[in-house]
Scaffold this active site. Structure first.
Site, mmCIF file in Angstrom:
data_model
loop_
_atom_site.group_PDB
_atom_site.id
_atom_site.type_symbol
_atom_site.label_atom_id
_atom_site.label_comp_id
_atom_site.label_asym_id
_atom_site.label_seq_id
_atom_site.Cartn_x
_atom_site.Cartn_y
_atom_site.Cartn_z
ATOM 1 C CB THR A 59 45.400 48.849 64.994
ATOM 2 O OG1 THR A 59 45.878 47.666 65.954
ATOM 3 C CG2 THR A 59 46.137 49.909 65.786
ATOM 4 C CB CYS A 77 49.124 45.013 72.016
ATOM 5 S SG CYS A 77 47.915 44.539 70.518
ATOM 6 C CB ALA A 90 40.378 39.205 58.873
HETATM 7 N N1 PLP Z 1 40.782 46.025 69.739
HETATM 8 C C1 PLP Z 1 40.632 45.023 70.383
HETATM 9 C C2 PLP Z 1 39.470 44.967 71.594
HETATM 10 C C3 PLP Z 1 41.721 43.991 70.408
HETATM 11 O O1 PLP Z 1 41.392 42.809 70.967
HETATM 12 C C4 PLP Z 1 42.465 44.122 69.217
HETATM 13 C C5 PLP Z 1 43.556 42.904 69.056
HETATM 14 O O2 PLP Z 1 43.838 42.284 69.808
HETATM 15 C C6 PLP Z 1 42.611 45.265 68.359
HETATM 16 C C7 PLP Z 1 41.803 46.197 68.604
HETATM 17 C C8 PLP Z 1 43.582 45.457 67.525
HETATM 18 O O3 PLP Z 1 43.269 44.606 66.197
HETATM 19 P P1 PLP Z 1 44.423 44.138 65.058
HETATM 20 O O4 PLP Z 1 45.422 43.229 65.763
HETATM 21 O O5 PLP Z 1 43.455 43.748 63.881
HETATM 22 O O6 PLP Z 1 45.111 45.428 64.677
#
Ligand code: PLP
Length: 381
Positions: free
Chosen positions: A71, A324, A199
């Protein structure tokens, strides 16, 4: 026995990764910004990890900026790039199927006056590269298109889009959070300027990620403070997390091909098993241009949320949207963008496999789906 088929939400931390991290939660606790022995020991470990992350995506170590996850990498890419563009090029082009990390960042940029265009997808969840390129007028600064979609797994024609974008002097970002570690990803072959990765989608810990920034690409930091990460991300580094991320990337690199075919075999077994034994099932996402580990299915007349809960009771973990937005009750924006109506979109379930998934687990999952769908349809009739 519990079966975990939600690897697109997160993956278990691999044993080797945990072991690599442990010294940095114990005796090796130095701050890599410190010039003394303690700091330099930590710095050496971060440098190794930086090389391991870079190697997995064909980048140079100095092009890796560690972040607090995917994110943050997405936010840094969009805000960081666009805040350098105050001339004729100031617009952002993205898609309707991005992760909220991009969608919400784009919305915020829009509120601050940046014009944003969102291009749609076809019924397989794929962007039409011609449509994407047509959107790239002289005033566009950046195009951001994800490499693989988290809900349905569809792969996007990034190479073609990036080639056209570069010819038009438009910067290219891709959110490759779901792709890296599942399919070969090479920043040179893709031709992107910015690429986000995380990661915890590849056996590493949660809360650490990276943004690849092609040498020469101008971006501004989002967090201000110290000069860490070439002044692009202030703040003391998460050394244990970064070390674990590096180890996960190194392991993934050596196993990628084998893991890919293992997951395709099991994914096909899961799909076949469900299609053969459950009537009224439809698949979402491209049949072949798809992540090897992802299956998104709709079950006619069944509420996806109820199915998820019943499968959980039966010991099988799945998802009906990105982690999310899961639990929000709203159907996946990706499925709606693909043209599914509300009822069909609400009947879906995502199964996402990992490198450790076994045939036995797939067979247990199929039995559980047969049972759960049967029960829910019975209750309804
Ligand atoms: N982008 C995509 C396509 C994702 O699937 C996710 C998490 O599910 C994210 C971004 C966000 O990553 P993080 O959980 O490391 O913030």
């Amino acid at each position: 026995m519990r079966v975990y088929l939600d690897h697109n939400a997160t993956t278990p931390v691999r044993t080797e990764v945990r072991e690599a991290m442990l010294p940095f939660l114990g005796e090796s606790w130095g701050n890599p910004a410190s010039p003394h022995w303690f700091g330099q020991k930590a710095l050496r470990a971060v440098d190794v990890a930086r090389s391991e992350v870079a190697a997995l995506i064909g980048a140079r170590p100095q092009e890796i900026v560690f972040t607090g996850g995917g994110t943050e990498a997405d936010n840094l890419a969009l805000f960081g790039f666009l805040s350098t563009c105050d001339g004729a090029r100031h617009r952002l082009v993205t898609t309707t199927i991005e992760h909220p990390a991009i969608l919400e960042a784009a919305r915020e940029l829009e509120l601050s006056g940046v014009a944003v265009q969102r291009i749609g997808v076809d019924s397989d969840g794929c962007v039409d590269p011609q449509e994407a390129l047509q959107a790239l007028g002289d005033d566009v600064a950046l195009i951001s298109v994800m490499l693989a979609n988290n809900d349905v797994g569809s792969l996007q024609p990034l190479e073609e889009i990036a080639k056209g974008a570069r010819a038009r002097c438009v910067g290219v970002h891709t959110d490759a959070v779901q792709a890296v570690g599942r399919i070969p990803v090479d920043v040179e072959a893709l031709g992107v300027d910015l690429l986000s990765l995380s990661a915890h989608k590849l056996g590493g810990p949660q809360g650490v990620g990276a943004l690849y920034v092609r040498a020469g690409t101008r971006i501004k930091p989002r967090s201000l403070g110290g000069a860490q990460e070439s002044s692009l991300r202030a703040g003391s580094l998460n050394v244990p997390g970064i070390v674990g991320f590096g180890r996960a990337c190194a392991l993934t690199k050596s196993e990628l091909m084998l893991a890919g075919s293992h997951m395709i075999t099991l994914r096909n077994r899961l799909e076949r098993g469900i299609f053969e034994r459950v009537p009224g099932v439809f698949r979402n996402g491209h049949a072949t241009k798809r992540l090897p580990n992802t299956v998104n299915l709709g079950f006619e007349g069944v509420d996806g949320e109820s199915l998820l809960m019943m499968l959980d009771v039966l010991g099988v973990a799945t998802s009906n949207g990105s982690a999310c937005t899961a639990g929000s009750g709203a159907p996946s924006h990706v499925l709606l963008a693909m043209g599914l109506d509300h009822a069909r979109a609400a009947s879906t379930l995502r199964f996402s496999l990992g490198i450790g998934t076994t045939q036995e687990e797939i067979d247990i999952a199929v039995d559980a789906v047969v049972k759960a769908v049967g029960t829910l349809r019975e209750v309804r009739s």
